[in-house]
Design an enzyme around this catalytic site. Structure first.
Site, PDB file in Angstrom:
ATOM      1  N   GLY A  40       1.027  32.115 -20.989  1.00 36.05           N
ATOM      2  CA  GLY A  40       1.918  33.074 -20.340  1.00 36.05           C
ATOM      3  C   GLY A  40       2.918  32.443 -19.404  1.00 36.05           C
ATOM      4  N   ASP A  61      -1.802  21.596 -25.020  1.00 34.94           N
ATOM      5  CA  ASP A  61      -2.552  22.845 -25.167  1.00 34.94           C
ATOM      6  C   ASP A  61      -3.428  22.729 -26.416  1.00 34.94           C
ATOM      7  OD1 ASP A  61      -3.373  25.639 -25.583  1.00 34.94           O
ATOM      8  OD2 ASP A  61      -1.823  26.123 -24.118  1.00 34.94           O
ATOM      9  N   SER A  68      -2.570  38.846 -29.561  1.00 34.76           N
ATOM     10  CA  SER A  68      -2.531  39.395 -28.204  1.00 34.76           C
ATOM     11  C   SER A  68      -1.654  38.572 -27.272  1.00 34.76           C
ATOM     12  CB  SER A  68      -3.948  39.487 -27.621  1.00 34.76           C
ATOM     13  OG  SER A  68      -4.509  38.197 -27.465  1.00 34.76           O
ATOM     14  N   LYS A  85      -0.733  26.166 -30.601  1.00 31.48           N
ATOM     15  CA  LYS A  85       0.379  26.411 -29.695  1.00 31.48           C
ATOM     16  C   LYS A  85       1.244  25.171 -29.503  1.00 31.48           C
ATOM     17  CE  LYS A  85      -1.677  30.210 -27.082  1.00 31.48           C
ATOM     18  NZ  LYS A  85      -2.111  30.715 -25.767  1.00 31.48           N
ATOM     19  N   CYS A 175      -6.577  20.261  -2.013  1.00 24.10           N
ATOM     20  CA  CYS A 175      -6.511  20.672  -0.604  1.00 24.10           C
ATOM     21  C   CYS A 175      -6.345  22.185  -0.498  1.00 24.10           C
ATOM     22  CB  CYS A 175      -5.326  20.002   0.100  1.00 24.10           C
ATOM     23  SG  CYS A 175      -5.433  18.227   0.311  1.00 24.10           S
ATOM     24  N   CYS A 189      -6.929  36.761 -18.047  1.00 25.46           N
ATOM     25  CA  CYS A 189      -6.074  37.944 -18.199  1.00 25.46           C
ATOM     26  C   CYS A 189      -6.675  38.920 -19.211  1.00 25.46           C
ATOM     27  CB  CYS A 189      -4.657  37.535 -18.598  1.00 25.46           C
ATOM     28  SG  CYS A 189      -4.531  36.734 -20.208  1.00 25.46           S
ATOM     29  N   CYS A 250     -10.344  15.571   1.853  1.00 25.15           N
ATOM     30  CA  CYS A 250     -10.198  15.977   0.444  1.00 25.15           C
ATOM     31  C   CYS A 250     -10.633  14.863  -0.484  1.00 25.15           C
ATOM     32  CB  CYS A 250      -8.744  16.352   0.170  1.00 25.15           C
ATOM     33  SG  CYS A 250      -8.399  16.746  -1.564  1.00 25.15           S
ATOM     34  N   CYS A 253      -7.267  13.586  -2.505  1.00 24.42           N
ATOM     35  CA  CYS A 253      -6.201  12.789  -1.901  1.00 24.42           C
ATOM     36  C   CYS A 253      -6.531  12.243  -0.511  1.00 24.42           C
ATOM     37  CB  CYS A 253      -4.905  13.604  -1.822  1.00 24.42           C
ATOM     38  SG  CYS A 253      -4.966  14.986  -0.655  1.00 24.42           S
TER      39      CYS A 253
END
Length: 257
Positions: A40, A61, A68, A85, A175, A189, A250, A253
């Protein structure tokens, strides 16, 4: 590198913008962008990234087109249903602008593969729909010194954030979301629904921000806005922005790496 006459005609509306100009358009033609996720967000984003003349695109991908998807993934048509895709997206680009250099990967990203995919890119745009992939991509970007543009959408809301955790004082995506989402446990979705036009808004805004980042130090448009996240609201239309502080502990990083 210069632009041929047909390329000058194609990008004339960019070139007349003082914020981009000929130098900016040439710069875009030299850039390499990795787009992770062709759904999307990635679908409309790719259309505008290709239209902007970004010279090299790597498309990632592992999914196939489903009927759909067509409600929001504007890159595809009914003939693409059942096909991968990544290959469908490459076919679209080659019909749209054969001058662009396109590579594809139709295997699922994991931490062991992410590093090779982002290495050497000028920017990674992540529009995937699960945290495990997003965090693997973010960590790989930090290690490779590649900036990350992260975009997400659901129902009537979206977000687009620019991260450069490899730079001193700048946050990475980890982070922002922390370490609790390394498992693939986010909503989809299919469960929550999504307004198709909302995905288009987020994808096109992500493409705009990508051009902004790629033109850093080239033109007046290039303010990358590191560590800032833009929230897009489709219910009561508007946007707001906030800044993410770098987390010293973190593990992507900071000292927890």
């Amino acid at each position: 590198m210069s632009l041929s006459l047909d390329r000058l005609d194609r990008f004339a509306r960019h070139i007349v913008l003082p914020e981009i100009g000929g130098a900016g358009q040439v710069a875009l033609a030299r850039k390499h962008l990795v787009l992770v996720g062709l759904g999307g967000i990635g679908s409309p984003a790719l259309q505008y990234l290709a239209a902007a003349g970004i010279g090299r695109l790597t498309l990632v991908d592992d999914d196939k087109v489903d009927i759909s998807n067509l409600q929001r993934q504007t890159l595809y048509n009914e003939r693409d249903v059942g096909h991968g895709k990544a290959i469908s997206a490459k076919r679209w680009i080659k019909l749209f602008d054969p001058a662009l250099d396109v590579e594809i990967s139709d295997r699922r990203i994991d931490p062991s593969r992410a590093a090779a995919l982002v290495e050497g890119a000028h920017l990674v745009l992540d529009g995937t729909d699960n945290f495990a992939t997003r965090l693997a991509v973010s960590d790989a970007c930090v290690k490779a010194g590649v900036p990350l543009l992260s975009a997400a959408v659901g129902r009537f809301q979206g977000q687009v954030g620019a991260f450069a955790g490899h730079l001193q004082g700048e946050a990475c995506y980890r982070c922002f979301v922390g370490d609790a989402f390394d498992a693939e446990d986010c909503d989809t979705c299919a469960e929550d629904g999504m307004l198709g036009a909302m995905a288009g808004w987020v994808g096109s805004f992500a493409a705009l921000q990508a051009v902004r980042i790629l033109l850093e130090d080239v033109s007046g448009f290039g303010d990358p806005q590191w560590s800032r996240v833009n929230l897009l609201d489709g219910i009561q239309p508007g946007m707001r922005q906030f800044t993410i502080a770098k987390d010293p502990a973190c593990k992507g990083c900071g000292s927890g790496t």
